[in-house]
Write an enzyme that holds these catalytic residues in place. Sequence first.
Site, PDB file in Angstrom:
ATOM      1  N   TYR A   1       0.808  -1.215   0.000  1.00  8.49           N
ATOM      2  CA  TYR A   1       0.000   0.000   0.000  1.00  8.49           C
ATOM      3  C   TYR A   1       0.844   1.269   0.000  1.00  8.49           C
ATOM      4  O   TYR A   1       0.306   2.366  -0.096  1.00  8.49           O
ATOM      5  CB  TYR A   1      -0.964  -0.001   1.195  1.00  8.49           C
ATOM      6  CG  TYR A   1      -2.101  -0.954   0.963  1.00  8.49           C
ATOM      7  CD1 TYR A   1      -1.856  -2.302   0.813  1.00  8.49           C
ATOM      8  CD2 TYR A   1      -3.400  -0.506   0.847  1.00  8.49           C
ATOM      9  CE1 TYR A   1      -2.883  -3.186   0.567  1.00  8.49           C
ATOM     10  CE2 TYR A   1      -4.441  -1.386   0.604  1.00  8.49           C
ATOM     11  CZ  TYR A   1      -4.170  -2.728   0.470  1.00  8.49           C
ATOM     12  OH  TYR A   1      -5.187  -3.595   0.223  1.00  8.49           O
TER      13      TYR A   1
ATOM     14  N   LYS B   1       2.421 -14.878   4.783  1.00  7.51           N
ATOM     15  CA  LYS B   1       2.779 -15.822   3.708  1.00  7.51           C
ATOM     16  C   LYS B   1       4.288 -16.024   3.751  1.00  7.51           C
ATOM     17  O   LYS B   1       4.999 -15.793   2.775  1.00  7.51           O
ATOM     18  CB  LYS B   1       2.314 -15.227   2.367  1.00  7.51           C
ATOM     19  CG  LYS B   1       2.361 -16.163   1.200  1.00  7.51           C
ATOM     20  CD  LYS B   1       1.210 -17.129   1.135  1.00  7.51           C
ATOM     21  CE  LYS B   1       1.393 -18.106  -0.003  1.00  7.51           C
ATOM     22  NZ  LYS B   1       0.450 -19.214   0.027  1.00  7.51           N
TER      23      LYS B   1
ATOM     24  N   ASP C   1      -3.497 -17.859   3.223  1.00  8.73           N
ATOM     25  CA  ASP C   1      -4.552 -18.489   2.407  1.00  8.73           C
ATOM     26  C   ASP C   1      -5.303 -19.547   3.212  1.00  8.73           C
ATOM     27  O   ASP C   1      -6.540 -19.625   3.170  1.00  8.73           O
ATOM     28  CB  ASP C   1      -3.985 -19.059   1.104  1.00  8.73           C
ATOM     29  CG  ASP C   1      -2.662 -19.780   1.278  1.00  8.73           C
ATOM     30  OD1 ASP C   1      -2.098 -19.716   2.380  1.00  8.73           O
ATOM     31  OD2 ASP C   1      -2.194 -20.406   0.322  1.00  8.73           O
TER      32      ASP C   1
ATOM     33  N   ASP D   1      -6.716  -6.250   4.478  1.00 16.05           N
ATOM     34  CA  ASP D   1      -7.773  -5.642   3.678  1.00 16.05           C
ATOM     35  C   ASP D   1      -8.741  -6.734   3.204  1.00 16.05           C
ATOM     36  O   ASP D   1      -9.967  -6.623   3.331  1.00 16.05           O
ATOM     37  CB  ASP D   1      -7.119  -4.932   2.475  1.00 16.05           C
ATOM     38  CG  ASP D   1      -8.062  -3.975   1.784  1.00 16.05           C
ATOM     39  OD1 ASP D   1      -9.217  -3.863   2.222  1.00 16.05           O
ATOM     40  OD2 ASP D   1      -7.641  -3.330   0.807  1.00 16.05           O
TER      41      ASP D   1
END
Length: 484
Positions: free
Chosen positions: A130, A177, A210, A234
Amino acid sequence: MRDTTITPITVAKGDGIGPEITDAVLHIMQAAGARLKVEEVAAGEAVYRRGHAGGLDAAGWASIRRTRVFLKGPITTPQGHGNKSLNVTARTTLGLFANVRPCVSYHPYVRSRHPRMDVVIIRENEEDLYAGIEHRQTDDVIQSVKLISRPGSERIVRYAFDYARANQRRKVTALAKDNIMKLTDGLFLRIFYEVAKEYPEIKADHLIVDVGAARLADQPERFDVIVTLNLYGDIVSDIAAQITGSVGLAGAANIGDACAMFEAIHGSAPMITGQDIANPSGLLMAAVMMLVHIGQGDVAARIHNAWLKTLEDGVHTTDVFSRGNSKLKVGTQDFAQAVVERLGQLPVTLTSVGYATLRSAVDRSVLLSPRRVAVKELVGVDVFLHWPGGDPDELAGLVGPLGGNALQLSTISNRSQTVWPNGNAGVFCTDHWRCRFLASTGVVKHQDIVSLLGRLAEAGLDFIQIENLCTFDGKAGFSALASP
Ligand code: NAD
């Protein structure tokens, strides 16, 4: 003794349904005895039209800096003309590093497939992709830079554990991740477990994002507090809000060291504006978070419990109304009045809340661990080239002899796949090549890299980016190249 201090707050009613729901929320807070001095400022479409690209003018920013507390109605961001979302501008301008979004289901009064869901998502708000650092580097390739810092990670993780402690939560789960982004997400996770040691009463675990998102969608009752990086946060916070079945009922807080901003998670709902049918609950839940934040937990609890009782009594706005669960369909202002009439009451079926003895997690000043300066050594360089040719052996023939005495071409990769030496002939290549040069002997000097770039330029090779390869206390500070 009851604290009678009057707290100034800045309020922007915003666009669309914003003024209707803000009036309803202010009415409830006043009736509940909130000790507030409201400074109203203009924000949104009209301000954008006056040429303020962030949606707030100088007087608005000055008010927020003075009160340090901002209750914001939904804003319509006009598309184009360089306008920026007020949310994004406020987060960066005011250093609102933590986004806090409680996602709760109100079964059986609001339909949800997850009746026992009560999850708080804490999302890092300032870093990650971002930052918006993007470059077009070649005809084929554009990059976006992901920046994760130690202090940024520590601050959000610490905030999550402080929040859990202040709100008597039992577990904090980190989502990242790190199996793929070993350095950036790996840093976040390492800090998560370092900080967790200071909160022995709170369980700490982590999931690959995930897997975590899938599990959240399926079994949200297994989660309590979630802390994660900006992009994952988000996405995950929208999934979590959606599956409560009550997106329109959720509020969020954006917290910084100096200021905090509170808002509903929905938008300005232009289609239902001016009809007195909008549900003010999202902004009301944001206002409850605001009251806790400014130390008026007693008022926050009175409002929250009266609101739960209103839901329980089946007094619902159109968006929540359903046959069987609802008894009375009301408009925005009548819903607010129904909450006011129940001030002092507790819900019977839904769990009542108590904030009176809680302190806001941000009251605690953030203690960042001192920076440890590592021994840093320059051991090579990745040079990225825009080269339209397609044969890695040919490229190696061009750049290999240019390393000089200090640097030696070690590998070439394309889209992260090693294509030289011993590249897989089947790898699909673009015009974006990474040439890794390592020190021929020992350590490299900056001047060696400058000389290499000079030789590349003389050879007519278009270098578009370099990344110095360094070790920190002897450990590689760069990712290894994927094998062919
Ligand atoms: P939206 O959230 O405004 O509306 C989505 C749907 O939910 C619509 O059907 C709407 O009628 C309904 N809805 C929303 N809030 C409601 C409420 N309180 N009561 C009853 N129903 C409600 O999203 P959108 O339509 O995608 O966006 C409209 C505008 O809002 C856009 O300009 C967008 O940029 C802006 N927006 C602002 C914020 C913010 O200020 N934080 C957030 C999201 C969208």
